[in-house]
Design a protein around this motif. Structure first.
Motif, PDB file in Angstrom:
ATOM      1  N   HIS A  28       1.024  -1.166   0.006  1.00 18.79           N
ATOM      2  CA  HIS A  28      -0.089  -0.071   0.036  1.00 18.79           C
ATOM      3  C   HIS A  28       1.015   1.347  -0.032  1.00 18.79           C
ATOM      4  N   TYR A  29       1.979   1.424   0.445  1.00 21.64           N
ATOM      5  CA  TYR A  29       2.860   2.371   0.548  1.00 21.64           C
ATOM      6  C   TYR A  29       3.801   2.678  -0.727  1.00 21.64           C
ATOM      7  N   GLN A  30       3.526   1.899  -1.726  1.00 23.14           N
ATOM      8  CA  GLN A  30       4.427   2.186  -3.027  1.00 23.14           C
ATOM      9  C   GLN A  30       3.817   3.441  -3.680  1.00 23.14           C
ATOM     10  N   GLY A  90      15.364  -1.477   2.200  1.00 22.34           N
ATOM     11  CA  GLY A  90      15.551  -2.071   3.418  1.00 22.34           C
ATOM     12  C   GLY A  90      14.335  -1.314   4.290  1.00 22.34           C
ATOM     13  N   CYS A  91      14.457  -1.842   5.723  1.00 25.34           N
ATOM     14  CA  CYS A  91      13.253  -1.115   6.604  1.00 25.34           C
ATOM     15  C   CYS A  91      14.182  -0.971   8.017  1.00 25.34           C
ATOM     16  N   PRO A  92      14.652   0.503   8.068  1.00 27.44           N
ATOM     17  CA  PRO A  92      15.341   0.826   9.502  1.00 27.44           C
ATOM     18  C   PRO A  92      14.650   0.298  10.730  1.00 27.44           C
ATOM     19  N   LEU A  93      13.641  -0.025  10.701  1.00 26.30           N
ATOM     20  CA  LEU A  93      12.680  -0.602  11.905  1.00 26.30           C
ATOM     21  C   LEU A  93      13.380  -2.086  12.332  1.00 26.30           C
ATOM     22  N   MET A 124       5.845  -8.562  12.257  1.00 21.95           N
ATOM     23  CA  MET A 124       6.172  -8.714  10.626  1.00 21.95           C
ATOM     24  C   MET A 124       7.427  -8.102  10.120  1.00 21.95           C
ATOM     25  N   ASN A 125       7.517  -6.688  10.660  1.00 21.92           N
ATOM     26  CA  ASN A 125       8.604  -5.845  10.222  1.00 21.92           C
ATOM     27  C   ASN A 125       9.879  -6.285  10.769  1.00 21.92           C
ATOM     28  N   SER A 126      10.476  -7.211  10.381  1.00 20.90           N
ATOM     29  CA  SER A 126      11.688  -7.950  10.913  1.00 20.90           C
ATOM     30  C   SER A 126      12.481  -8.744   9.869  1.00 20.90           C
ATOM     31  N   TYR A 212      12.031   1.757  16.635  1.00 17.81           N
ATOM     32  CA  TYR A 212      10.826   2.477  15.797  1.00 17.81           C
ATOM     33  C   TYR A 212      11.001   2.729  14.498  1.00 17.81           C
ATOM     34  N   CYS A 213       9.848   2.991  13.990  1.00 17.20           N
ATOM     35  CA  CYS A 213       9.518   3.302  12.744  1.00 17.20           C
ATOM     36  C   CYS A 213       9.904   4.984  12.459  1.00 17.20           C
ATOM     37  N   HIS A 214      10.451   5.574  11.865  1.00 16.93           N
ATOM     38  CA  HIS A 214      10.877   6.918  11.717  1.00 16.93           C
ATOM     39  C   HIS A 214       9.644   7.485  10.985  1.00 16.93           C
ATOM     40  N   VAL A 215       8.840   6.716  10.039  1.00 18.43           N
ATOM     41  CA  VAL A 215       7.792   7.190   9.347  1.00 18.43           C
ATOM     42  C   VAL A 215       6.650   7.596  10.146  1.00 18.43           C
ATOM     43  N   HIS A 216       6.419   6.677  11.237  1.00 21.31           N
ATOM     44  CA  HIS A 216       5.263   6.870  12.114  1.00 21.31           C
ATOM     45  C   HIS A 216       5.651   7.472  13.342  1.00 21.31           C
ATOM     46  N   PRO A 240      -0.518   1.922  14.629  1.00 21.78           N
ATOM     47  CA  PRO A 240      -0.104   1.489  16.000  1.00 21.78           C
ATOM     48  C   PRO A 240       1.476   1.526  16.181  1.00 21.78           C
ATOM     49  N   GLU A 241       2.110   1.791  15.081  1.00 27.15           N
ATOM     50  CA  GLU A 241       3.600   2.421  15.199  1.00 27.15           C
ATOM     51  C   GLU A 241       3.800   3.647  15.640  1.00 27.15           C
ATOM     52  N   CYS A 242       2.772   4.413  15.807  1.00 20.75           N
ATOM     53  CA  CYS A 242       2.948   5.689  16.336  1.00 20.75           C
ATOM     54  C   CYS A 242       3.218   5.904  17.832  1.00 20.75           C
ATOM     55  N   LEU A 300       7.188  10.435   4.538  1.00 22.65           N
ATOM     56  CA  LEU A 300       7.403   9.557   3.606  1.00 22.65           C
ATOM     57  C   LEU A 300       8.320   8.320   4.007  1.00 22.65           C
ATOM     58  N   CYS A 301       8.120   7.222   3.564  1.00 26.25           N
ATOM     59  CA  CYS A 301       8.965   5.966   3.630  1.00 26.25           C
ATOM     60  C   CYS A 301       9.995   5.666   2.386  1.00 26.25           C
ATOM     61  N   TYR A 302      11.256   6.669   2.680  1.00 22.36           N
ATOM     62  CA  TYR A 302      12.148   6.587   1.338  1.00 22.36           C
ATOM     63  C   TYR A 302      12.590   5.200   0.889  1.00 22.36           C
TER      64      TYR A 302
HETATM   65 FE1  SF4 Z   1       9.880   0.183   8.036  1.00 23.41          FE
HETATM   66 FE2  SF4 Z   1       8.507   2.371   8.702  1.00 23.41          FE
HETATM   67 FE3  SF4 Z   1       8.923   2.171   6.175  1.00 23.41          FE
HETATM   68 FE4  SF4 Z   1       7.318   0.499   7.181  1.00 23.41          FE
HETATM   69  S1  SF4 Z   1       7.049   2.408   7.029  1.00 23.41           S
HETATM   70  S2  SF4 Z   1       8.800  -0.269   5.738  1.00 23.41           S
HETATM   71  S3  SF4 Z   1       8.277   0.075   9.179  1.00 23.41           S
HETATM   72  S4  SF4 Z   1      10.650   2.346   7.686  1.00 23.41           S
END
Ligand code: SF4
Ligand code: 13P
Length: 345
Positions: A28-30, A90-93, A124-126, A212-216, A240-242, A300-302
Motif C-alpha cells: 500500500h505504501y508504494q 530495506g526497513c530501518p525498523l 512482521m517488520n523484521s 521504532y519506525c521513523h515514518v510513524h 499503531p507504530e505511532c 514518507l518511507c523513502y
Molecule cells: Fe519500515 Fe516504517 Fe517504512 Fe514500514 S514505514 S517499511 S516500518 S520504515
C-alpha cells in the motif's frame, strides 16, 4: 513518449507475455505509478499469502521493502521464485534488531527468568533471520492487525512476552491489557544488559525492544491538536507504530488494512485525517473524492520509494533471471514455523 510512459508500456508488455505465470505485488505504501500496475495491493502479510495462493504464478515480483519480499520467499511454493527490484530498499525498523544483539539479550533474560519463562514475539517488520530465531525458540510472528491476539496467546503459554523490534506497537498493544506500567521494561541493545536492572527484569511481564519506525514516530500530539482545531468534525486515525501519546489522543488506531477499510467504509462527506505513510494517504484521497481524506502530516518511507519504474522495468525485462531473493533453507524452515504459528493463534 516520455520515459515514464515508455517504462509503463514495457512493464505491461512483459505482463501480457507472461500472463498468469507472473504476479506483480505492491504494498500500500508504494508510489502511485506502481500501485496502478500491480495485480494485487495489500499489507505485508496479505501479499505474502497472495503470492503463495496464486496457483499458476512462477514469478513473484515484489514491490515493497526487503523484509516483505523475504516473507514471500519464506512462504512461497517450491516452483515459485521471488524477485525484489531494489535490494537496498530495506526497513530501518527491521534493522534495529540484529541477530547477535537479540541472542545476547535472550541469553541474559533467560539467565534471570529461566529458559522456559519467556515467549518471543516478533513483528512482521523484521528480517527473516529474526523470524527464524523466534521460530526456533517456540515463538510467533504477529502483524499490527493481530498483535493483541498474539500477546494473549503468548501469555497463555509463558509468563513473560519479549516483543521486538517495535517499542511503540508493543506499548500500544499492552495498553489494552491488564498489565501494570512497572511490569513493562524497555530493552536498549546499546546499553549493557539492555539498561534493565535485574530487579525490574525479575518482575517484568513484557520486555520491549528499543526500535521504532521513523515514518510513524514523525506524528506528534501537536499534529493531532492542530488537526482537531482545523477540522473539529474529523475522525483522526493512525497506525499503531505511532507513539502511545499520539495513539491515545486520536479516534482510532490500527493496521494498514484497518486504515484502508475505515476510509472505504466512511460515509460520503466525512472528513478523515490519517497518520500513516503519505503515498497511501494520497492514494486514498484520490480514490475517495466524495470524502475528505487528509494526511495528519506528510511522512514518507523513502525505502518504499526506492522501488520505481526504472528498477521495476529492469526486473521485469530480465525475467526469468534477475534480482531473485534467496535465503538459507534451514533459516526459512525456522522462519516458517514462526509465521505458521501466527496462523494457528
Ligand atoms: Fe519500515 Fe516504517 Fe517504512 Fe514500514 S514505514 S517499511 S516500518 S520504515
Ligand atoms: P503492514 O503492511 O504489515 O501493515 O506493515 C507496513 C509497514 O511497514 C508499517 O510501517
Amino acid at each position: 513518449m516520455n520515459m515514464n510512459q515508455a517504462a509503463i508500456e514495457a512493464i505491461q508488455k512483459v505482463k501480457a507475455r507472461l500472463g498468469d505465470e507472473l504476479i506483480l505485488l505492491a504494498h500500500h505504501y508504494q508510489r502511485p505509478e506502481l500501485t496502478a500496475l500491480a495485480d494485487k495491493l495489500g499489507d505485508s502479510y496479505e501479499l505474502a499469502k497472495a503470492a503463495r495462493d496464486a496457483k499458476d504464478a512462477r514469478f513473484i515480483v515484489f514491490c515493497g521493502v526487503r523484509f516483505m519480499a523475504e516473507a514471500a520467499e519464506v512462504l512461497r511454493r517450491d516452483e515459485q521464485k521471488v524477485f525484489h527490484p531494489e535490494a537496498t530498499a530495506g526497513c530501518p525498523l527491521a534493522d534495529f534488531a540484529d541477530r547477535a544483539s537479540v541472542e545476547a539479550a535472550w541469553n541474559r533474560m533467560s539467565e534471570v527468568r529461566g529458559p522456559e519463562a519467556i515467549m518471543p514475539l516478533v513483528y512482521m517488520n523484521s528480517t527473516a533471520e529474526l523470524k527464524a530465531f523466534v521460530g526456533k525458540h517456540g515463538g510467533a510472528v504477529c502483524t499490527s492487525s493481530n498483535a493483541g491476539r498474539a500477546f494473549e496467546w503468548a501469555f497463555r503459554e509463558r509468563q513473560v512476552v519479549f516483543f521486538l523490534p517495535d517499542e511503540h506497537l508493543g506499548r500500544n498493544t499492552v495498553a489494552g491489557m491488564d498489565i501494570k506500567p512497572e511490569e513493562v521494561v524497555l530493552w536498549d541493545p546499546s546499553s549493557p544488559e539492555g539498561g534493565v536492572e535485574v530487579d525490574r527484569l525479575k518482575k517484568a511481564r513484557v520486555i520491549l525492544w528499543k526500535g521504532y519506525c521513523h515514518v510513524h514516530t514523525a506524528f506528534t500530539i501537536e499534529d493531532v491538536a492542530w488537526a482537531r482545531q482545523k477540522h473539529p468534525d474529523a475522525r483522526i486515525l493512525v497506525h499503531p507504530e505511532c507513539p502511545q501519546p499520539v495513539v491515545q489522543a486520536v479516534d482510532g488506531a490500527g493496521s494498514t488494512s484497518y486504515l484502508v477499510r475505515e476510509v472505504a467504509e466512511a460515509a460520503p462527506g466525512t472528513t478523515l485525517i490519517i497518520g500513516t505513510e503519505m503515498h497511501l494517504v494520497e492514494r486514498l484521497t484520490a480514490q475517495y473524492s466524495d470524502r475528505q481524506v487528509i494526511p495528519l502530516r506528510r511522512s514518507l518511507c523513502y525505502n518504499m520509494a526506492r522501488i520505481d519504474l526504472t528498477n521495476l522495468r529492469a526486473t521485469m525485462e530480465a525475467l526469468p533471471e534477475g534480482p531473485v531473493v534467496q535465503l538459507d533453507e534451514e533459516l526459512k524452515a525456522d522462519a516458517r514455523l514462526a509465521l505458521e504459528r501466527m496462523l494457528s493463534i
